[in-house]
Scaffold this active site. Structure first.
Site, PDB file in Angstrom:
ATOM      1  N   HIS A 215      36.844  13.050 -14.837  1.00 49.78           N
ATOM      2  CA  HIS A 215      36.439  12.354 -16.055  1.00 49.78           C
ATOM      3  C   HIS A 215      34.954  12.513 -16.369  1.00 49.78           C
ATOM      4  O   HIS A 215      34.497  12.086 -17.434  1.00 49.78           O
ATOM      5  CB  HIS A 215      36.750  10.857 -15.928  1.00 49.78           C
ATOM      6  CG  HIS A 215      38.175  10.570 -15.579  1.00 49.78           C
ATOM      7  ND1 HIS A 215      38.571  10.155 -14.326  1.00 49.78           N
ATOM      8  CD2 HIS A 215      39.304  10.668 -16.311  1.00 49.78           C
ATOM      9  CE1 HIS A 215      39.882   9.993 -14.304  1.00 49.78           C
ATOM     10  NE2 HIS A 215      40.351  10.295 -15.492  1.00 49.78           N
TER      11      HIS A 215
ATOM     12  N   CYS B   4      36.291  17.981 -15.761  1.00 52.75           N
ATOM     13  CA  CYS B   4      37.179  18.857 -16.521  1.00 52.75           C
ATOM     14  C   CYS B   4      36.368  19.637 -17.566  1.00 52.75           C
ATOM     15  O   CYS B   4      35.540  19.052 -18.278  1.00 52.75           O
ATOM     16  CB  CYS B   4      38.247  18.027 -17.215  1.00 52.75           C
ATOM     17  SG  CYS B   4      39.308  18.964 -18.338  1.00 52.75           S
TER      18      CYS B   4
ATOM     19  N   HIS C  39      37.707   3.477 -20.712  1.00 57.53           N
ATOM     20  CA  HIS C  39      38.135   4.640 -19.928  1.00 57.53           C
ATOM     21  C   HIS C  39      36.905   5.346 -19.363  1.00 57.53           C
ATOM     22  O   HIS C  39      35.896   5.503 -20.062  1.00 57.53           O
ATOM     23  CB  HIS C  39      38.948   5.597 -20.807  1.00 57.53           C
ATOM     24  CG  HIS C  39      39.651   6.667 -20.029  1.00 57.53           C
ATOM     25  ND1 HIS C  39      39.024   7.821 -19.607  1.00 57.53           N
ATOM     26  CD2 HIS C  39      40.932   6.753 -19.590  1.00 57.53           C
ATOM     27  CE1 HIS C  39      39.890   8.568 -18.944  1.00 57.53           C
ATOM     28  NE2 HIS C  39      41.053   7.934 -18.920  1.00 57.53           N
TER      29      HIS C  39
ATOM     30  N   GLU D 202      36.160   8.423 -18.828  1.00 57.76           N
ATOM     31  CA  GLU D 202      35.722   9.591 -19.604  1.00 57.76           C
ATOM     32  C   GLU D 202      34.887   9.147 -20.806  1.00 57.76           C
ATOM     33  O   GLU D 202      33.821   9.716 -21.074  1.00 57.76           O
ATOM     34  CB  GLU D 202      36.930  10.395 -20.080  1.00 57.76           C
ATOM     35  CG  GLU D 202      36.561  11.558 -20.992  1.00 57.76           C
ATOM     36  CD  GLU D 202      37.772  12.215 -21.642  1.00 57.76           C
ATOM     37  OE1 GLU D 202      37.723  12.485 -22.855  1.00 57.76           O
ATOM     38  OE2 GLU D 202      38.779  12.457 -20.929  1.00 57.76           O
TER      39      GLU D 202
ATOM     40  N   THR E 110      39.682  13.178 -24.627  1.00 57.72           N
ATOM     41  CA  THR E 110      40.516  14.381 -24.498  1.00 57.72           C
ATOM     42  C   THR E 110      41.999  14.054 -24.326  1.00 57.72           C
ATOM     43  O   THR E 110      42.855  14.846 -24.733  1.00 57.72           O
ATOM     44  CB  THR E 110      40.049  15.253 -23.314  1.00 57.72           C
ATOM     45  OG1 THR E 110      40.114  14.492 -22.093  1.00 57.72           O
ATOM     46  CG2 THR E 110      38.634  15.750 -23.526  1.00 57.72           C
TER      47      THR E 110
ATOM     48  N   CYS F  76      42.847  17.451 -25.840  1.00 62.69           N
ATOM     49  CA  CYS F  76      43.342  18.581 -25.060  1.00 62.69           C
ATOM     50  C   CYS F  76      44.629  19.115 -25.695  1.00 62.69           C
ATOM     51  O   CYS F  76      45.600  18.378 -25.868  1.00 62.69           O
ATOM     52  CB  CYS F  76      43.609  18.123 -23.622  1.00 62.69           C
ATOM     53  SG  CYS F  76      44.383  19.379 -22.590  1.00 62.69           S
TER      54      CYS F  76
ATOM     55  N   SER G 106      46.728   5.777 -15.740  1.00 67.33           N
ATOM     56  CA  SER G 106      46.555   7.100 -16.345  1.00 67.33           C
ATOM     57  C   SER G 106      46.741   7.026 -17.857  1.00 67.33           C
ATOM     58  O   SER G 106      47.825   6.683 -18.352  1.00 67.33           O
ATOM     59  CB  SER G 106      47.568   8.091 -15.751  1.00 67.33           C
ATOM     60  OG  SER G 106      47.638   9.270 -16.523  1.00 67.33           O
TER      61      SER G 106
ATOM     62  N   SER H 276      48.177  13.968 -14.374  1.00 65.30           N
ATOM     63  CA  SER H 276      47.587  13.699 -13.068  1.00 65.30           C
ATOM     64  C   SER H 276      48.651  13.431 -11.997  1.00 65.30           C
ATOM     65  O   SER H 276      48.338  12.968 -10.901  1.00 65.30           O
ATOM     66  CB  SER H 276      46.634  12.506 -13.159  1.00 65.30           C
ATOM     67  OG  SER H 276      47.260  11.394 -13.769  1.00 65.30           O
TER      68      SER H 276
END
Length: 281
Positions: free
Chosen positions: A74, A96, A124, A126, A163, A191, A219, A263
């Site tokens: 993240h 990533c 989150h 990220e 993402t 993504c 997740s 994940s």
């Protein structure tokens, strides 16, 4: 016996697989002890497997005095990597590449004097990491409704997305901003592999009686898959492991679709499918 259909795209994505491989390599090469800042990925079983190999988890750099620190998939907040190096730690960056690209887009928009709007979940890791590289007036909103409740939006807005967030939600927020801002600039930072997985899961969910989504409850991408599946199949269940299958009450002869978050390791998916095949249903 139930018919089991496994999604082609179930399991590790490129970024997660890369992060796990980096962690295993760091454990082999050292210097030890080897830490991650927070869980390296959002899957409890894989985190436990890596911990059994010797990987340690720290909440912040104050908990690490020596050895190696891995920056999880993240990413990390601004200044963390520099601080780790100043402490004399060996830094291994498993961020990533798509998260790094998101950070570059934010820096580009900030350089062009756009107010940054990140479409995603504010809590989150990220988003927290990316937000630390953005100007102080930046905003985070996971939906149009949440954005409407925030009075701080300006006339020139640059829009990106977490993402693992749904592309459709990015599109809805951008469309709303067209109506209230004088100028917007949008980067598609979701993504594309994750977008494709959601499309596939919708297609599959509409053709089965029961849908099972395997992945950690923390997740984000697994949660988005569950939401997508539920739109087409009301009997959608998110589980973390095969031990939860018995309680689902799957009827004999049901057609069961199985997918998994980005994940979720292959061995967990195999265990779920194997348990379903042995089930009386």
């Amino acid at each position: 016996m139930s018919e089991i259909i496994l999604a082609e795209t179930a399991g590790f994505c490129f970024g997660v697989e890369r992060a796990v491989e980096i962690a295993v390599s760091a454990l082999e090469k050292g210097p030890k002890p080897v830490y991650t800042l927070g869980p390296i990925i959002h899957n409890p079983q894989e985190v436990q497997r890596l911990e059994a190999m010797g990987l340690l988890m720290a909440e912040n750099l104050d908990d690490i005095e020596r050895g190696t620190v891995i920056i999880r998939s993240h990413g990390a907040q601004k200044g963390v990597i520099e601080m780790a190096r100043l402490k004399g730690l060996n830094v291994v960056d498993a961020t990533c590449p798509f998260v790094n690209r998101l950070k570059e887009r934010v820096e580009t928009l900030a350089g062009e004097n756009y107010q940054i709007l990140i479409v995603g979940q504010a809590d989150h890791p990220e988003v927290k990491a990316i937000l630390s590289f953005a100007p102080a007036d930046s905003l985070v909103a996971k939906s149009v409704q949440e954005l409407k409740e925030n009075p701080g939006i300006k006339s020139r807005v640059g829009i990106v997305a977490q993402t693992t967030h749904a592309l459709e939600n990015l599109q809805r927020v951008a469309s709303y901003c067209v109506g209230i801002c004088k100028e917007i600039k949008v980067f598609r930072t979701t993504c594309q592999t994750t977008d494709a997985r959601r499309k596939q899961v919708r297609d599959m969910a509409g053709k089965v009686d029961v849908m099972i989504v395997v992945g950690g409850r923390n997740s984000a991408n697994t949660a988005r898959l569950t939401e997508a599946a539920t739109e087409e199949c009301p009997r959608t269940h998110q589980i973390e492991s095969a031990e939860e299958i018995a309680a689902l009450g799957i009827h004999p002869g049901s057609k069961v679709g199985v997918t998994a978050g980005a994940s979720t390791p292959g061995w967990v998916i195999d265990d779920v499918v194997g348990t379903l095949k042995k089930s009386p249903g």
